[in-house]
Design a protein around this motif. Structure first.
Motif, mmCIF file in Angstrom:
data_model
loop_
_atom_site.group_PDB
_atom_site.id
_atom_site.type_symbol
_atom_site.label_atom_id
_atom_site.label_comp_id
_atom_site.label_asym_id
_atom_site.label_seq_id
_atom_site.Cartn_x
_atom_site.Cartn_y
_atom_site.Cartn_z
ATOM 1 N N TRP A 2 0.838 -1.193 0.000
ATOM 2 C CA TRP A 2 0.000 0.000 0.000
ATOM 3 C C TRP A 2 0.879 1.250 0.000
ATOM 4 C CZ3 TRP A 2 -5.278 -0.170 -0.296
ATOM 5 C CH2 TRP A 2 -5.873 -1.428 -0.152
ATOM 6 N N THR A 3 0.400 2.277 -0.691
ATOM 7 C CA THR A 3 1.156 3.528 -0.756
ATOM 8 C C THR A 3 0.222 4.719 -0.540
ATOM 9 O OG1 THR A 3 2.765 4.763 -2.060
ATOM 10 C CG2 THR A 3 0.961 3.777 -3.273
ATOM 11 N N VAL A 4 0.755 5.746 0.096
ATOM 12 C CA VAL A 4 -0.033 6.949 0.362
ATOM 13 C C VAL A 4 -0.144 7.747 -0.928
ATOM 14 C CG1 VAL A 4 -0.167 9.107 1.656
ATOM 15 C CG2 VAL A 4 0.704 7.044 2.775
ATOM 16 N N ILE A 5 -1.371 8.078 -1.290
ATOM 17 C CA ILE A 5 -1.612 8.863 -2.493
ATOM 18 C C ILE A 5 -1.974 10.304 -2.146
ATOM 19 C CG2 ILE A 5 -4.040 8.228 -2.678
ATOM 20 C CD1 ILE A 5 -3.655 8.170 -5.716
ATOM 21 N N TYR A 6 -2.480 10.518 -0.926
ATOM 22 C CA TYR A 6 -2.917 11.862 -0.535
ATOM 23 C C TYR A 6 -3.042 11.907 0.979
ATOM 24 C CZ TYR A 6 -5.712 16.163 -0.569
ATOM 25 O OH TYR A 6 -6.168 17.441 -0.371
ATOM 26 N N ILE A 44 -3.599 3.428 -1.405
ATOM 27 C CA ILE A 44 -4.073 2.545 -2.459
ATOM 28 C C ILE A 44 -2.963 1.539 -2.764
ATOM 29 C CG2 ILE A 44 -5.692 4.165 -3.525
ATOM 30 C CD1 ILE A 44 -2.831 3.839 -5.525
ATOM 31 N N PRO A 45 -3.302 0.423 -3.408
ATOM 32 C CA PRO A 45 -2.250 -0.518 -3.796
ATOM 33 C C PRO A 45 -1.267 0.148 -4.763
ATOM 34 C CG PRO A 45 -4.390 -1.569 -3.923
ATOM 35 C CD PRO A 45 -4.627 -0.101 -3.713
ATOM 36 N N GLU A 46 -0.003 -0.097 -4.558
ATOM 37 C CA GLU A 46 1.041 0.514 -5.380
ATOM 38 C C GLU A 46 0.843 0.243 -6.865
ATOM 39 O OE1 GLU A 46 5.808 0.089 -5.627
ATOM 40 O OE2 GLU A 46 4.949 0.238 -3.607
ATOM 41 N N SER A 47 0.307 -0.927 -7.191
ATOM 42 C CA SER A 47 0.098 -1.296 -8.596
ATOM 43 C C SER A 47 -0.933 -0.408 -9.295
ATOM 44 C CB SER A 47 -0.330 -2.757 -8.698
ATOM 45 O OG SER A 47 -1.552 -2.954 -8.018
ATOM 46 N N LEU A 49 -1.192 2.948 -8.686
ATOM 47 C CA LEU A 49 -0.782 4.326 -8.403
ATOM 48 C C LEU A 49 -1.016 5.286 -9.561
ATOM 49 C CD1 LEU A 49 0.453 6.317 -6.415
ATOM 50 C CD2 LEU A 49 2.702 5.629 -7.239
ATOM 51 N N ASP A 50 -0.540 4.974 -10.744
ATOM 52 C CA ASP A 50 -0.650 5.912 -11.867
ATOM 53 C C ASP A 50 -2.100 6.261 -12.191
ATOM 54 O OD1 ASP A 50 2.098 6.069 -12.140
ATOM 55 O OD2 ASP A 50 2.179 4.475 -13.646
ATOM 56 N N GLU A 51 -2.928 5.249 -12.332
ATOM 57 C CA GLU A 51 -4.333 5.491 -12.657
ATOM 58 C C GLU A 51 -5.044 6.205 -11.509
ATOM 59 O OE1 GLU A 51 -8.346 3.049 -13.987
ATOM 60 O OE2 GLU A 51 -6.437 1.989 -13.909
ATOM 61 N N ALA A 52 -4.738 5.824 -10.286
ATOM 62 C CA ALA A 52 -5.383 6.434 -9.118
ATOM 63 C C ALA A 52 -5.030 7.910 -8.997
ATOM 64 C CB ALA A 52 -4.994 5.687 -7.855
ATOM 65 N N GLN A 53 -3.812 8.288 -9.341
ATOM 66 C CA GLN A 53 -3.417 9.696 -9.269
ATOM 67 C C GLN A 53 -4.252 10.544 -10.224
ATOM 68 O OE1 GLN A 53 0.835 9.272 -9.908
ATOM 69 N NE2 GLN A 53 1.230 9.749 -7.760
ATOM 70 N N GLU A 54 -4.520 10.024 -11.406
ATOM 71 C CA GLU A 54 -5.353 10.750 -12.366
ATOM 72 C C GLU A 54 -6.768 10.941 -11.827
ATOM 73 O OE1 GLU A 54 -5.285 9.270 -16.387
ATOM 74 O OE2 GLU A 54 -3.196 8.630 -16.130
ATOM 75 N N VAL A 55 -7.332 9.885 -11.274
ATOM 76 C CA VAL A 55 -8.688 9.958 -10.727
ATOM 77 C C VAL A 55 -8.707 10.909 -9.527
ATOM 78 C CG1 VAL A 55 -10.514 8.636 -9.589
ATOM 79 C CG2 VAL A 55 -9.328 7.685 -11.585
ATOM 80 N N LEU A 56 -7.698 10.847 -8.679
ATOM 81 C CA LEU A 56 -7.635 11.731 -7.519
ATOM 82 C C LEU A 56 -7.582 13.195 -7.957
ATOM 83 C CD1 LEU A 56 -7.414 12.185 -4.457
ATOM 84 C CD2 LEU A 56 -4.938 11.977 -4.709
#
Length: 65
Positions: A2-6, A44-47, A49-56
């Motif tokens: 898991w990695t912190v996105i925000y 979110i799961p590290e895998s 990350l890229d897509e989640a950053q766009e949605v965030l």
């Protein structure tokens, strides 16, 4: 892993982000940030990350409008 996105400044904002990210199909965890009185980590799961950053970015942009 898991990695912190925000880091959200309030529990209400953290919950709104969690709900929106979940609606978009992401696995999301929220936990209180260490040493902070009122900050919450959005993880979110590290895998994802890229897509989640766009949605965030979209979520944060729409909440500021």
């Amino acid at each position: 892993m898991w990695t912190v996105i925000y880091i959200a400044p309030t529990s209400q904002q953290a919950e709104r982000i969690r709900l929106r990210m979940t609606e978009e199909g992401f696995l999301v965890k929220v936990k209180k940030a260490r040493g902070a009185k009122e900050q919450y980590e959005i993880l979110i799961p590290e895998s994802e990350l890229d897509e989640a950053q766009e949605v965030l970015r979209d979520i944060l942009h729409s909440s500021l409008s």
